[in-house]
Design a protein around this motif. Structure first.
Motif, PDB file in Angstrom:
ATOM      1  N   ALA A   1     -55.250  -7.970  74.120  1.00 42.07           N
ATOM      2  CA  ALA A   1     -55.866  -6.892  74.415  1.00 42.07           C
ATOM      3  C   ALA A   1     -55.404  -5.549  73.647  1.00 42.07           C
ATOM      4  N   TYR A   2     -54.050  -5.523  73.632  1.00 43.78           N
ATOM      5  CA  TYR A   2     -53.506  -4.268  72.608  1.00 43.78           C
ATOM      6  C   TYR A   2     -53.943  -4.514  71.298  1.00 43.78           C
ATOM      7  N   ASP A   3     -54.357  -5.468  70.739  1.00 43.75           N
ATOM      8  CA  ASP A   3     -54.538  -5.623  69.495  1.00 43.75           C
ATOM      9  C   ASP A   3     -56.215  -5.343  69.309  1.00 43.75           C
ATOM     10  N   THR A   4     -56.994  -5.213  70.270  1.00 41.51           N
ATOM     11  CA  THR A   4     -58.239  -5.105  70.103  1.00 41.51           C
ATOM     12  C   THR A   4     -58.709  -3.929  68.816  1.00 41.51           C
ATOM     13  N   ALA A   5     -58.070  -2.714  69.199  1.00 40.06           N
ATOM     14  CA  ALA A   5     -58.460  -1.829  68.354  1.00 40.06           C
ATOM     15  C   ALA A   5     -58.017  -2.200  66.704  1.00 40.06           C
ATOM     16  N   ALA A   6     -56.981  -2.803  66.503  1.00 35.24           N
ATOM     17  CA  ALA A   6     -56.554  -3.120  65.294  1.00 35.24           C
ATOM     18  C   ALA A   6     -57.667  -4.131  64.515  1.00 35.24           C
ATOM     19  N   VAL A   7     -58.156  -5.155  65.563  1.00 31.25           N
ATOM     20  CA  VAL A   7     -59.025  -5.985  65.078  1.00 31.25           C
ATOM     21  C   VAL A   7     -60.403  -5.181  64.783  1.00 31.25           C
ATOM     22  N   MET A   8     -60.788  -4.392  65.435  1.00 35.42           N
ATOM     23  CA  MET A   8     -62.249  -3.562  65.274  1.00 35.42           C
ATOM     24  C   MET A   8     -61.999  -3.130  63.778  1.00 35.42           C
ATOM     25  N   ALA A   9     -60.782  -2.590  63.683  1.00 38.11           N
ATOM     26  CA  ALA A   9     -60.708  -1.918  62.109  1.00 38.11           C
ATOM     27  C   ALA A   9     -60.794  -2.740  61.048  1.00 38.11           C
ATOM     28  N   GLU A  10     -60.338  -3.871  61.282  1.00 39.81           N
ATOM     29  CA  GLU A  10     -60.235  -4.921  60.382  1.00 39.81           C
ATOM     30  C   GLU A  10     -61.772  -5.609  60.163  1.00 39.81           C
ATOM     31  N   LEU A  11     -62.442  -5.471  61.288  1.00 41.97           N
ATOM     32  CA  LEU A  11     -63.981  -6.107  60.952  1.00 41.97           C
ATOM     33  C   LEU A  11     -64.978  -4.719  60.400  1.00 41.97           C
ATOM     34  N   ALA A  12     -64.448  -3.582  60.631  1.00 37.92           N
ATOM     35  CA  ALA A  12     -65.538  -2.583  60.271  1.00 37.92           C
ATOM     36  C   ALA A  12     -66.117  -2.440  58.813  1.00 37.92           C
ATOM     37  N   PRO A  13     -65.433  -3.296  57.793  1.00 35.22           N
ATOM     38  CA  PRO A  13     -66.144  -3.289  56.606  1.00 35.22           C
ATOM     39  C   PRO A  13     -67.179  -4.215  56.511  1.00 35.22           C
ATOM     40  N   TRP A  14     -67.086  -5.330  57.484  1.00 34.78           N
ATOM     41  CA  TRP A  14     -68.142  -6.357  57.512  1.00 34.78           C
ATOM     42  C   TRP A  14     -68.911  -6.329  58.808  1.00 34.78           C
ATOM     43  N   ARG A  15     -69.117  -4.937  59.064  1.00 35.37           N
ATOM     44  CA  ARG A  15     -69.900  -4.879  60.349  1.00 35.37           C
ATOM     45  C   ARG A  15     -71.543  -5.296  60.075  1.00 35.37           C
ATOM     46  N   SER A  16     -71.957  -5.058  58.852  1.00 39.14           N
ATOM     47  CA  SER A  16     -73.331  -5.734  58.633  1.00 39.14           C
ATOM     48  C   SER A  16     -73.367  -7.274  58.567  1.00 39.14           C
ATOM     49  N   ARG A  17     -72.455  -7.851  58.506  1.00 32.79           N
ATOM     50  CA  ARG A  17     -72.337  -9.238  58.537  1.00 32.79           C
ATOM     51  C   ARG A  17     -71.516  -9.893  59.824  1.00 32.79           C
TER      52      ARG A  17
ATOM     53  N   SER B   1     -57.258 -13.771  57.555  1.00 38.37           N
ATOM     54  CA  SER B   1     -57.890 -12.697  57.555  1.00 38.37           C
ATOM     55  C   SER B   1     -59.246 -12.557  57.871  1.00 38.37           C
ATOM     56  N   VAL B   2     -59.617 -11.552  58.372  1.00 39.20           N
ATOM     57  CA  VAL B   2     -61.107 -11.542  58.595  1.00 39.20           C
ATOM     58  C   VAL B   2     -61.940 -11.448  57.262  1.00 39.20           C
ATOM     59  N   ALA B   3     -61.329 -10.892  56.357  1.00 43.12           N
ATOM     60  CA  ALA B   3     -61.771 -10.911  54.905  1.00 43.12           C
ATOM     61  C   ALA B   3     -62.018 -12.130  54.380  1.00 43.12           C
ATOM     62  N   ALA B   4     -60.861 -13.100  54.409  1.00 43.43           N
ATOM     63  CA  ALA B   4     -60.858 -14.303  53.982  1.00 43.43           C
ATOM     64  C   ALA B   4     -62.097 -15.136  54.741  1.00 43.43           C
ATOM     65  N   ALA B   5     -62.123 -14.896  55.893  1.00 41.44           N
ATOM     66  CA  ALA B   5     -63.339 -15.645  56.556  1.00 41.44           C
ATOM     67  C   ALA B   5     -64.375 -15.271  56.016  1.00 41.44           C
ATOM     68  N   PHE B   6     -64.783 -13.948  55.836  1.00 41.32           N
ATOM     69  CA  PHE B   6     -66.341 -13.714  55.473  1.00 41.32           C
ATOM     70  C   PHE B   6     -66.553 -14.084  53.845  1.00 41.32           C
TER      71      PHE B   6
END
Length: 347
Positions: free
Chosen positions: A79-95, A59-64
Protein backbone atom coordinates in the motif's frame (compact mmCIF):
# COMPACT_ATOMS: atom_id res chain seq x y z
CA UNK A 1 -0.65 -6.84 -16.60
CA UNK A 2 0.29 -7.52 -12.98
CA UNK A 3 2.04 -4.63 -11.25
CA UNK A 4 4.05 -5.95 -8.32
CA UNK A 5 5.76 -9.32 -8.54
CA UNK A 6 5.81 -10.23 -4.86
CA UNK A 7 4.17 -13.32 -3.41
CA UNK A 8 0.61 -12.38 -4.35
CA UNK A 9 1.50 -10.99 -7.77
CA UNK A 10 3.44 -14.13 -8.66
CA UNK A 11 0.70 -16.40 -7.35
CA UNK A 12 -1.98 -14.67 -9.42
CA UNK A 13 0.31 -14.47 -12.45
CA UNK A 14 1.19 -18.16 -12.28
CA UNK A 15 -2.40 -19.29 -11.81
CA UNK A 16 -3.73 -17.17 -14.66
CA UNK A 17 -0.86 -18.11 -16.99
CA UNK A 18 -1.36 -21.82 -16.30
CA UNK A 19 -5.04 -21.33 -17.19
CA UNK A 20 -4.06 -19.92 -20.59
CA UNK A 21 -4.12 -16.18 -19.94
CA UNK A 22 -1.39 -13.98 -21.46
CA UNK A 23 0.41 -12.39 -18.51
CA UNK A 24 2.91 -9.56 -18.25
CA UNK A 25 4.49 -9.40 -14.80
CA UNK A 26 6.24 -6.21 -13.64
CA UNK A 27 8.88 -6.81 -10.98
CA UNK A 28 12.41 -6.28 -9.76
CA UNK A 29 15.40 -7.26 -11.95
CA UNK A 30 16.15 -10.51 -10.07
CA UNK A 31 12.57 -11.68 -10.55
CA UNK A 32 12.51 -10.64 -14.19
CA UNK A 33 15.74 -12.50 -14.92
CA UNK A 34 14.53 -15.65 -13.14
CA UNK A 35 11.15 -15.73 -14.89
CA UNK A 36 12.66 -15.03 -18.30
CA UNK A 37 15.09 -17.92 -17.80
CA UNK A 38 12.94 -20.51 -16.04
CA UNK A 39 9.31 -19.38 -16.06
CA UNK A 40 7.16 -18.84 -12.99
CA UNK A 41 7.01 -21.87 -10.67
CA UNK A 42 4.14 -22.62 -8.30
CA UNK A 43 4.44 -25.24 -5.55
CA UNK A 44 1.77 -26.65 -3.27
CA UNK A 45 2.56 -29.70 -1.18
CA UNK A 46 4.16 -32.26 -3.48
CA UNK A 47 2.76 -30.65 -6.64
CA UNK A 48 4.92 -28.33 -8.76
CA UNK A 49 3.74 -26.43 -11.84
CA UNK A 50 5.70 -24.04 -14.03
CA UNK A 51 4.20 -21.38 -16.29
CA UNK A 52 6.88 -20.85 -18.97
CA UNK A 53 5.11 -18.23 -21.08
CA UNK A 54 4.95 -15.37 -18.56
CA UNK A 55 6.34 -12.11 -19.91
CA UNK A 56 8.39 -10.47 -17.13
CA UNK A 57 9.54 -6.85 -17.43
CA UNK A 58 11.19 -4.39 -15.02
CA UNK A 59 8.89 -1.37 -15.47
CA UNK A 60 5.49 -0.12 -16.55
CA UNK A 61 7.11 1.55 -19.57
CA UNK A 62 8.64 -1.74 -20.67
CA UNK A 63 5.26 -3.44 -20.31
CA UNK A 64 3.51 -0.94 -22.56
CA UNK A 65 6.36 -0.96 -25.06
CA UNK A 66 6.11 -4.74 -25.33
CA UNK A 67 2.34 -5.02 -25.81
CA UNK A 68 -0.25 -3.29 -27.95
CA UNK A 69 -2.92 -3.35 -25.25
CA UNK A 70 -3.96 -4.90 -21.95
CA UNK A 71 -7.44 -5.99 -20.90
CA UNK A 72 -6.83 -5.71 -17.16
CA UNK A 73 -4.24 -4.35 -14.74
CA UNK A 74 -3.88 -6.06 -11.36
CA UNK A 75 -2.13 -4.07 -8.64
CA UNK A 76 -0.38 -6.13 -5.94
CA UNK A 77 2.26 -3.74 -4.57
CA UNK A 78 2.43 -2.78 -0.91
CA UNK A 79 0.00 0.00 0.00
CA UNK A 80 2.85 2.43 0.67
CA UNK A 81 3.95 2.07 -2.96
CA UNK A 82 0.57 3.00 -4.47
CA UNK A 83 1.47 6.66 -5.01
CA UNK A 84 4.75 5.78 -6.72
CA UNK A 85 3.01 3.27 -9.00
CA UNK A 86 0.34 5.78 -9.99
CA UNK A 87 3.06 8.29 -10.88
CA UNK A 88 4.72 5.63 -13.04
CA UNK A 89 1.40 4.88 -14.72
CA UNK A 90 0.53 8.54 -15.37
CA UNK A 91 2.21 8.82 -18.82
CA UNK A 92 0.31 5.73 -19.95
CA UNK A 93 -3.08 6.70 -18.61
CA UNK A 94 -4.72 6.73 -22.04
CA UNK A 95 -3.66 3.10 -22.55
CA UNK A 96 -4.33 1.89 -19.03
CA UNK A 97 -7.07 -0.76 -18.78
CA UNK A 98 -9.48 -1.11 -15.84
CA UNK A 99 -7.57 -1.84 -12.63
CA UNK A 100 -8.14 -4.42 -9.91
CA UNK A 101 -6.31 -3.86 -6.64
CA UNK A 102 -5.52 -6.90 -4.49
CA UNK A 103 -3.64 -4.82 -1.91
CA UNK A 104 -4.01 -5.03 1.85
CA UNK A 105 -5.28 -2.17 3.95
CA UNK A 106 -7.91 0.47 3.29
CA UNK A 107 -7.62 3.69 1.33
CA UNK A 108 -6.01 2.35 -1.84
CA UNK A 109 -9.29 2.23 -3.75
CA UNK A 110 -10.09 5.85 -2.98
CA UNK A 111 -6.64 7.04 -4.06
CA UNK A 112 -6.81 5.05 -7.28
CA UNK A 113 -10.36 6.18 -8.02
CA UNK A 114 -9.36 9.82 -7.54
CA UNK A 115 -6.91 9.44 -10.42
CA UNK A 116 -8.53 6.87 -12.69
CA UNK A 117 -12.19 7.36 -11.83
CA UNK A 118 -14.31 5.07 -9.69
CA UNK A 119 -15.76 3.36 -12.77
CA UNK A 120 -12.34 1.92 -13.63
CA UNK A 121 -11.31 0.56 -10.24
CA UNK A 122 -12.26 -2.72 -8.60
CA UNK A 123 -11.42 -3.69 -5.04
CA UNK A 124 -10.20 -7.17 -4.31
CA UNK A 125 -8.84 -9.36 -1.55
CA UNK A 126 -7.06 -12.68 -1.62
CA UNK A 127 -6.94 -15.09 1.30
CA UNK A 128 -4.36 -17.58 0.01
CA UNK A 129 -1.26 -17.77 2.26
CA UNK A 130 1.81 -17.84 0.01
CA UNK A 131 5.54 -17.29 0.33
CA UNK A 132 8.37 -16.61 -2.11
CA UNK A 133 11.08 -19.25 -1.72
CA UNK A 134 13.30 -17.93 -4.54
CA UNK A 135 12.92 -15.39 -7.36
CA UNK A 136 10.19 -16.77 -9.60
CA UNK A 137 9.33 -19.62 -7.21
CA UNK A 138 6.33 -19.40 -4.88
CA UNK A 139 4.87 -21.84 -2.39
CA UNK A 140 1.18 -21.95 -1.51
CA UNK A 141 0.55 -22.81 2.15
CA UNK A 142 -3.11 -23.69 1.64
CA UNK A 143 -5.82 -22.95 -0.87
CA UNK A 144 -7.72 -19.71 -0.48
CA UNK A 145 -10.14 -17.50 -2.33
CA UNK A 146 -10.38 -14.20 -4.18
CA UNK A 147 -13.03 -11.61 -3.34
CA UNK A 148 -14.13 -8.86 -5.74
CA UNK A 149 -16.18 -5.67 -5.35
CA UNK A 150 -16.51 -2.77 -7.78
CA UNK A 151 -15.86 0.66 -6.29
CA UNK A 152 -18.82 1.80 -8.38
CA UNK A 153 -21.19 -1.20 -8.47
CA UNK A 154 -22.83 0.21 -11.61
CA UNK A 155 -19.57 0.54 -13.51
CA UNK A 156 -19.83 -1.05 -16.97
CA UNK A 157 -16.05 -1.51 -17.22
CA UNK A 158 -16.10 -4.31 -14.68
CA UNK A 159 -18.11 -7.43 -15.42
CA UNK A 160 -17.41 -8.79 -11.94
CA UNK A 161 -18.92 -12.17 -12.63
CA UNK A 162 -16.70 -12.60 -15.69
CA UNK A 163 -13.61 -11.79 -13.61
CA UNK A 164 -14.78 -14.22 -10.93
CA UNK A 165 -15.13 -16.91 -13.58
CA UNK A 166 -11.63 -16.14 -14.87
CA UNK A 167 -10.12 -16.57 -11.42
CA UNK A 168 -12.14 -19.71 -10.72
CA UNK A 169 -10.89 -21.27 -13.96
CA UNK A 170 -7.36 -20.53 -12.75
CA UNK A 171 -7.84 -22.40 -9.48
CA UNK A 172 -8.68 -19.31 -7.44
CA UNK A 173 -12.38 -19.52 -6.49
CA UNK A 174 -13.83 -16.01 -6.40
CA UNK A 175 -16.81 -14.37 -4.75
CA UNK A 176 -18.43 -11.08 -5.74
CA UNK A 177 -19.47 -8.56 -3.06
CA UNK A 178 -21.75 -5.56 -3.42
CA UNK A 179 -19.89 -3.22 -1.00
CA UNK A 180 -16.17 -2.72 -1.46
CA UNK A 181 -15.80 -0.97 1.90
CA UNK A 182 -17.31 -3.95 3.72
CA UNK A 183 -14.93 -6.24 1.86
CA UNK A 184 -11.77 -4.22 2.51
CA UNK A 185 -12.51 -3.44 6.16
CA UNK A 186 -13.27 -7.10 6.84
CA UNK A 187 -9.95 -8.01 5.22
CA UNK A 188 -8.32 -5.37 7.44
CA UNK A 189 -9.61 -7.26 10.48
CA UNK A 190 -7.90 -10.40 9.17
CA UNK A 191 -4.61 -8.58 8.45
CA UNK A 192 -4.71 -6.68 11.74
CA UNK A 193 -4.76 -9.67 14.10
CA UNK A 194 -1.36 -10.42 15.71
CA UNK A 195 0.52 -8.34 13.16
CA UNK A 196 1.74 -4.99 14.52
CA UNK A 197 2.25 -6.46 18.01
CA UNK A 198 4.43 -9.23 16.56
CA UNK A 199 6.53 -6.70 14.67
CA UNK A 200 7.09 -4.49 17.70
CA UNK A 201 8.05 -7.35 20.03
CA UNK A 202 9.78 -9.57 17.47
CA UNK A 203 7.39 -12.40 18.39
CA UNK A 204 5.37 -14.94 16.42
CA UNK A 205 1.55 -14.76 16.43
CA UNK A 206 1.40 -17.84 18.66
CA UNK A 207 3.66 -16.16 21.22
CA UNK A 208 1.48 -13.04 21.26
CA UNK A 209 -1.77 -14.96 21.63
CA UNK A 210 -0.28 -17.11 24.40
CA UNK A 211 0.24 -14.00 26.55
CA UNK A 212 -3.16 -13.11 28.08
CA UNK A 213 -2.48 -9.37 28.27
CA UNK A 214 -1.27 -9.18 24.67
CA UNK A 215 -4.16 -11.32 23.47
CA UNK A 216 -6.48 -8.86 25.22
CA UNK A 217 -4.80 -6.00 23.34
CA UNK A 218 -5.56 -7.81 20.08
CA UNK A 219 -9.19 -8.19 21.12
CA UNK A 220 -9.41 -4.51 22.07
CA UNK A 221 -7.80 -3.46 18.77
CA UNK A 222 -10.51 -5.44 16.98
CA UNK A 223 -13.21 -3.88 19.16
CA UNK A 224 -11.92 -0.41 18.27
CA UNK A 225 -11.98 -1.32 14.58
CA UNK A 226 -15.53 -2.66 14.82
CA UNK A 227 -16.62 0.53 16.60
CA UNK A 228 -15.09 2.66 13.82
CA UNK A 229 -16.83 0.51 11.22
CA UNK A 230 -20.16 0.77 13.01
CA UNK A 231 -19.87 4.57 13.24
CA UNK A 232 -19.38 4.69 9.47
CA UNK A 233 -22.06 2.06 8.82
CA UNK A 234 -19.57 -0.37 7.32
CA UNK A 235 -20.70 -3.93 7.84
CA UNK A 236 -18.59 -7.06 8.09
CA UNK A 237 -18.86 -9.86 5.52
CA UNK A 238 -17.97 -13.53 5.46
CA UNK A 239 -14.47 -13.75 4.03
CA UNK A 240 -11.97 -16.56 3.67
CA UNK A 241 -14.45 -18.93 5.27
CA UNK A 242 -14.68 -16.82 8.43
CA UNK A 243 -18.26 -15.71 9.29
CA UNK A 244 -17.47 -12.23 10.57
CA UNK A 245 -21.13 -11.10 10.57
CA UNK A 246 -21.83 -13.93 13.00
CA UNK A 247 -18.95 -13.52 15.41
CA UNK A 248 -18.33 -9.76 15.26
CA UNK A 249 -21.14 -9.17 17.80
CA UNK A 250 -19.57 -11.84 20.02
CA UNK A 251 -16.19 -10.10 19.83
CA UNK A 252 -17.86 -6.93 21.09
CA UNK A 253 -19.68 -8.53 24.02
CA UNK A 254 -18.16 -11.79 25.24
CA UNK A 255 -15.60 -11.77 28.09
CA UNK A 256 -11.98 -11.46 27.04
CA UNK A 257 -11.14 -14.90 28.43
CA UNK A 258 -13.64 -16.60 26.12
CA UNK A 259 -12.56 -14.66 23.03
CA UNK A 260 -8.92 -15.19 23.91
CA UNK A 261 -9.23 -18.95 23.70
CA UNK A 262 -11.07 -18.81 20.38
CA UNK A 263 -8.61 -16.41 18.75
CA UNK A 264 -5.68 -18.38 20.11
CA UNK A 265 -6.94 -21.49 18.33
CA UNK A 266 -7.63 -19.50 15.17
CA UNK A 267 -4.10 -18.09 15.04
CA UNK A 268 -2.45 -21.39 16.00
CA UNK A 269 -4.28 -23.21 13.24
CA UNK A 270 -3.27 -20.62 10.64
CA UNK A 271 -0.09 -18.56 10.75
CA UNK A 272 0.91 -19.18 14.36
CA UNK A 273 4.63 -19.68 13.74
CA UNK A 274 4.88 -17.55 10.59
CA UNK A 275 6.23 -14.01 10.85
CA UNK A 276 3.47 -11.61 9.70
CA UNK A 277 3.88 -8.95 7.02
CA UNK A 278 4.63 -5.99 9.29
CA UNK A 279 7.33 -7.99 11.08
CA UNK A 280 8.94 -8.94 7.74
CA UNK A 281 9.02 -5.34 6.49
CA UNK A 282 10.53 -4.12 9.76
CA UNK A 283 13.09 -6.93 9.81
CA UNK A 284 14.06 -6.17 6.22
CA UNK A 285 14.83 -2.56 7.16
CA UNK A 286 12.55 -1.10 4.49
CA UNK A 287 12.03 2.08 6.48
CA UNK A 288 8.24 1.75 6.29
CA UNK A 289 5.45 -0.75 6.79
CA UNK A 290 1.77 -0.98 5.89
CA UNK A 291 0.69 -0.16 9.45
CA UNK A 292 -0.70 3.28 8.39
CA UNK A 293 -3.14 1.41 6.13
CA UNK A 294 -4.11 -1.13 8.80
CA UNK A 295 -4.09 0.00 12.45
CA UNK A 296 -3.38 3.56 11.37
CA UNK A 297 -6.42 3.58 9.11
CA UNK A 298 -8.58 2.74 12.12
CA UNK A 299 -7.22 5.75 13.99
CA UNK A 300 -7.65 8.07 11.00
CA UNK A 301 -11.21 6.95 10.29
CA UNK A 302 -12.41 7.24 13.91
CA UNK A 303 -15.29 9.64 14.36
CA UNK A 304 -15.43 12.00 17.39
CA UNK A 305 -16.26 9.99 20.48
CA UNK A 306 -14.81 6.73 19.12
CA UNK A 307 -11.55 6.10 20.95
CA UNK A 308 -8.73 4.02 19.41
CA UNK A 309 -5.84 3.98 21.94
CA UNK A 310 -4.63 0.44 21.16
CA UNK A 311 -4.47 0.99 17.42
CA UNK A 312 -2.88 4.40 17.94
CA UNK A 313 -0.11 3.02 20.17
CA UNK A 314 0.59 0.14 17.80
CA UNK A 315 0.73 2.52 14.83
CA UNK A 316 2.90 5.16 16.46
CA UNK A 317 5.31 2.64 17.99
CA UNK A 318 5.78 0.68 14.78
CA UNK A 319 6.15 3.87 12.74
CA UNK A 320 8.94 5.04 15.06
CA UNK A 321 10.67 1.66 14.78
CA UNK A 322 10.42 1.49 10.98
CA UNK A 323 11.79 5.03 10.59
CA UNK A 324 14.67 4.21 12.92
CA UNK A 325 13.62 6.84 15.47
CA UNK A 326 13.66 4.13 18.14
CA UNK A 327 16.01 1.12 18.18
CA UNK A 328 14.14 -2.16 17.75
CA UNK A 329 16.23 -3.64 20.57
CA UNK A 330 14.38 -1.37 23.01
CA UNK A 331 11.06 -3.08 22.17
CA UNK A 332 11.96 -6.65 21.28
CA UNK A 333 10.79 -9.07 23.98
CA UNK A 334 9.34 -6.20 26.00
CA UNK A 335 5.61 -7.03 26.37
CA UNK A 336 5.39 -5.18 29.69
CA UNK A 337 6.56 -1.96 28.04
CA UNK A 338 3.95 -2.24 25.31
CA UNK A 339 1.22 -3.06 27.81
CA UNK A 340 2.11 -0.06 29.96
CA UNK A 341 2.19 2.28 26.95
CA UNK A 342 -1.32 1.26 25.99
CA UNK A 343 -2.56 1.73 29.57
CA UNK A 344 -1.11 5.25 29.59
CA UNK A 345 -2.84 6.03 26.29
CA UNK A 346 -6.17 4.92 27.74
CA UNK A 347 -6.05 7.39 30.59
Amino acid sequence: MIIGAGAIGCLVGARLALAGQQITLIGRPALVEAVQAHGLTLRMGTETQTAPAVNAVPSVAAAFDAAAAFDLAILTVKAYDTAAVMAELAPWRSRLPPLLTLQNGVGNEERLAAILGANRVMAGAITTPVTVTAPGVIEVIRRGRVALAAVNPKAPAFPALSLAAMFAAAGLPAGVYDDYRALKWTKLLMNQLANATCAILGWTPSQVMADPRLADLEIDAWRETLAVMAAQRIRTVTLGGYPFPWFAPLIRTLPHAVIRRALGRLVAGGRGSKAPSLYLDLEAGKGRTEVPFLNGAVVTAARPGVKTPVNRVLTETLQALSRGDTPWAEWRDQPERLWQKVQAARR
